[in-house]
Design a protein around this motif. Structure first.
Motif, short mmCIF file in Angstrom:
data_model
loop_
_atom_site.label_atom_id
_atom_site.label_comp_id
_atom_site.label_asym_id
_atom_site.label_seq_id
_atom_site.Cartn_x
_atom_site.Cartn_y
_atom_site.Cartn_z
N THR A 164 31.68 34.53 36.21
CA THR A 164 31.82 35.61 35.35
C THR A 164 32.87 35.31 34.33
O THR A 164 33.93 34.73 34.91
CB THR A 164 32.31 36.87 36.07
N VAL A 165 32.87 35.33 33.07
CA VAL A 165 33.80 35.05 32.13
C VAL A 165 34.64 36.12 32.10
O VAL A 165 34.48 37.22 31.68
CB VAL A 165 33.26 35.01 30.76
N ILE A 180 38.26 39.96 29.44
CA ILE A 180 36.63 40.67 29.53
C ILE A 180 36.52 41.17 31.05
O ILE A 180 36.66 40.34 32.05
CB ILE A 180 35.68 39.40 29.43
N ILE A 187 35.95 44.30 26.09
CA ILE A 187 36.72 43.25 25.62
C ILE A 187 37.94 43.74 25.32
O ILE A 187 38.17 44.67 24.50
CB ILE A 187 36.16 42.35 24.88
N LEU A 219 31.97 33.61 21.01
CA LEU A 219 30.85 33.85 21.70
C LEU A 219 29.47 33.67 21.25
O LEU A 219 28.71 33.31 22.09
CB LEU A 219 31.02 35.67 21.84
N ALA A 239 28.76 37.33 28.84
CA ALA A 239 29.86 37.60 27.94
C ALA A 239 29.74 38.08 26.48
O ALA A 239 30.22 39.06 25.77
CB ALA A 239 30.98 36.31 27.89
N LYS A 256 28.23 41.58 26.28
CA LYS A 256 29.17 42.56 26.32
C LYS A 256 29.85 42.78 24.82
O LYS A 256 30.32 43.90 24.62
CB LYS A 256 30.33 42.06 27.32
N GLN A 264 36.36 29.58 26.85
CA GLN A 264 35.86 30.51 27.88
C GLN A 264 36.02 30.13 29.08
O GLN A 264 35.74 29.03 29.68
CB GLN A 264 34.23 30.97 27.49
N MET A 318 36.02 31.23 33.05
CA MET A 318 35.14 32.12 34.36
C MET A 318 35.53 31.78 35.39
O MET A 318 36.02 30.75 35.74
CB MET A 318 33.74 31.88 33.92
#
Length: 702
Positions: free
Chosen positions: A148-149, A161, A172, A191, A223, A226, A340, A342
């Motif tokens: 999960t980022v 996030i 975000i 992204l 991500a 979202k 990024q 995670m």
């Protein structure tokens, strides 16, 4: 030029290529050469059984030869002495050992399969019980592999996030406040890079979302989702023209896209910070204006994120003028987009299993391709020991091979490790005398899996090559399954030792009875055919029941067995000699007692044969635990032992009283008084061995 490797599958289309390497010089050939050069080691059990068998062979041959020579010297006929020597050899050889070994291992295989460990090579069951080091991959085995980022760095700003898992619900935020993503072009570009430079798929189902492909790449899709960047629409607007797939030696992936809106071509890079930074000389500010790239600052930001146990990927973009992309075209000139980060949380059961391994005296080493700081943070969350230092693949490559053995003893965490370096780690640990279990899932892992004492392949995410090279396949890819398999392996070895300690006194006692009869110049107390009956029936109905013995308490609190330790230690050898002597005294004594009372030779031999069987039966209950009494492990915890004892008793009654068996084995009916003597001798064996174990426990406590 693009390179197609031998064994690559072409899914569609056609093309023309130039063959540049063949045979062992191809990538698959190189891996095959590594596989063929690794020595598939014998397991500790096969080595020890081979040594034990040779020793037993010479002891039996020596005893038979001495018996033969003494009998001839005392005037016995050559034929009689030859038959007596054969009887001695038949009695002393543990015929049931090979069958017991195979069946015990097979039962271990069945038990491990119930705990999600599939054994491909039978002796590996026992080797697991000898394991001193487990080298495990991090992602998916020690961690949950559900990325999960949580943090994104772009344009010099950190964004948070929310949300978890692969459901694309979340917000975000910047500085604790939810933002409108479109107002931050650098964020959106980072992204978008994660979405386009990606081979995974995020699929909506009626009740949930599922992924196809790598979990890390799927987290990037979630991500982007979202922020309103949907895979289908973005990919349609930026069709992919070409790609350079991720390779561990390069540490990056590149994809070439045609931006239809502005009719331009961009190459997006995704990979480790080190590999991306060396290709970048500029960066974007929050509004996508070019600015200087502070590489030192980027390293600081990554270490800050990695210290929280976050796995960090870096992204970059570059303009391109061609319809394809090659390695020499992505060496520099890129613009750094951002990071990024995670989370891949540790598995709770892995934490428990690692603690259990440490209590069992087993070292655990974590191997990962992640950033060293991330690896260290996860190792601490897992409760691993010796995490003062992280060894990277670059450090390992710069270290001389002669220093590997010292290095691997001191360090437990290895980061940025290439699959080929796993082989070096295994060999270094084995050079230190360790029994090594190594996990792996890729084609390149195969040499290390073959070299390891126990190669452990991943059943869910592993390649067929890795599974073929491994001795064990995990159906759930969990570290806790390896720990469970080690526990089962220890239980299997315990049961094998119990069988050996149980069967050898019988063989020793029979051999001693034959020798004693020759030395005393009297008739043999038991005949060769009676010896065969005793050995084969008791091995099947009594000895094999020990294979079903449950694991003893505190099994995983013991230290691993020393690989150099013989199969039997001094304590067990003493016990074997003690019980052999007790059987000799009981059988030979009652045999002479029966003859002195005027009973027939057949009756005396029947008493002697029954002494052996019932001494074995009572001693079997001693052997249910090598240290404690059967009451400690539970009288009814192994009902197979009780069933075997009852069946053996019934067969001995037939052996003694049924005319066809009397004729076949030369036995005769005996009175109830003889049975009391037989049971008295058998009970004394049980009590004396129980007393010996009690005295040893008290002496050990002192």
């Amino acid at each position: 030029f693009n390179m197609a490797y031998s064994s690559t599958l072409v899914t569609y289309g056609s093309g023309t290529g130039v063959v540049v390497e063949v045979g062992d010089h191809t990538e698959i050939g190189r891996i095959n050469s590594l596989l063929s050069s690794t020595i598939e080691l014998e397991t500790p059990l096969t080595v020890k059984i081979a040594q034990f068998s040779k020793l037993l062979l010479w002891v039996i041959l020596g005893l038979a030869a001495v018996t033969f020579l003494i009998g001839v010297w005392r005037g016995q006929s050559l034929l009689d002495m030859f038959m007596a020597s054969v009887a001695l050899a038949v009695g002393a050889i543990p015929e049931g050992l090979p069958a017991a070994l195979t069946i015990t291992l097979a039962i271990g295989v069945s038990r491990m399969a119930k705990r999600n460990a599939i054994i491909r090579k039978l002796p590996a069951v026992e080797t697991l019980g000898s394991t001193t080091v487990i080298c495990s991959d991090k992602t998916g085995t020690l961690t949950q592999n559900q990325m999960t980022v949580q943090v994104l760095y772009a344009g010099g700003e950190f964004f948070d996030i929310t949300g978890s898992g692969y459901t694309p619900d979340g917000d975000i935020g910047l500085n604790g406040k939810t933002i409108v993503h479109q107002n931050f072009p650098a964020l959106m570009e980072c992204l978008k890079a994660g979405l386009l430079c990606n081979d995974a798929r995020l699929i909506a189902e009626p009740e949930s979302w599922r992924i196809e492909g790598d979990p890390t790449e799927a987290a990037l899709l979630v991500a982007a989702h979202k922020a309103g960047l949907h895979q289908v629409s973005v990919c349609t607007a930026h069709p992919r023209l070409d790609a350079i797939p991720f390779e561990s030696q390069h540490q990056f992936m590149a994809t070439l896209h045609h931006n239809l809106a502005i009719d331009s071509r961009h190459v997006y890079l995704k990979g480790s910070l080190e590999s991306i930074l060396e290709r970048c000389d500029k960066a974007f500010d929050p509004q996508m204006q070019l600015t200087a790239l502070d590489k030192a600052l980027m390293h600081q930001q990554v270490e800050r994120l990695a210290a929280q146990g976050l796995r960090v990927l870096a992204f970059a973009r570059g303009d391109h003028d061609y319809d394809d992309v090659k390695h020499d075209q992505v060496k520099g000139g890129f613009i750094f987009l951002g990071l990024q980060a995670m989370i891949d949380p540790p598995r709770p059961e892995a934490i428990t299993s690692i603690a259990a391994c440490y209590r069992a005296g087993i070292q655990v080493k974590m191997i990962t391709g992640d950033h060293p700081v991330t690896a260290l943070a996860i190792a601490k969350q897992l409760g691993m020991r010796h995490v003062e230092r992280v060894v990277t693949g670059a450090e390992l490559q710069a270290t001389h091979e002669t220093q590997y053995p010292q290095l691997v003893e001191k360090c437990a965490v290895y980061a940025r490790i290439a699959p080929e370096q796993k082989l070096q780690l295994v060999q270094a640990l084995q050079a230190n005398g360790h029994i090594v279990a190594m996990t792996g899932d890729g084609v390149n892992d195969a040499p290390a899996l073959r070299q390891a004492n126990i190669g452990v392949a991943m059943g869910l995410g592993g390649t067929e090559v890795a599974k073929e090279a491994a001795a064990m396949v995990l159906t759930d890819d969990l570290f806790s399954t390896i720990a469970a398999a080690v526990e089962e392996g220890r239980g299997v070895f315990d049961n094998l030792i119990k069988f050996i300690v149980w069967t050898l006194p019988t063989n020793g006692g029979e051999g001693l009875v034959i020798s004693a009869a020759i030395f005393a110049n009297v008739a043999l107390p038991i005949t060769p055919v009676q010896i065969l009956w005793i050995n084969m029936s008791t091995a099947v109905l009594l000895g094999l029941m020990l294979a079903f013995e449950p694991k003893e308490p505190r099994l995983m609190s013991r230290k691993p067995r020393d690989p150099q330790q013989p199969i039997l230690d001094g304590v067990l050898i003493f016990r074997i000699c003690l019980v052999s002597t007790l059987m000799l005294m009981g059988a030979f004594g009652l045999f002479e007692w029966e003859l002195a009372r005027g009973e027939s030779l057949a009756s005396a031999r029947t008493v002697a044969a029954n002494v052996f069987v019932f001494c074995e039966m009572f001693y079997l209950f001693n052997c249910r635990s090598l240290e404690y009494s059967m009451f400690h492990v539970g009288v009814f915890s192994n009902l197979w032992v009780i069933l075997g004892a009852l069946t053996m008793t019934l067969l001995q009654l037939l052996f003694t009283y049924w005319p066809p068996m009397q004729k076949l084995f030369g036995t005769a009916a005996i009175a109830s008084g003889e049975w009391l003597l037989i049971l008295g001798v058998a009970t004394s064996v049980y009590l004396i061995v129980g007393l010996e174990k009690l005295m040893r426990r008290r002496l050990f406590k002192k």
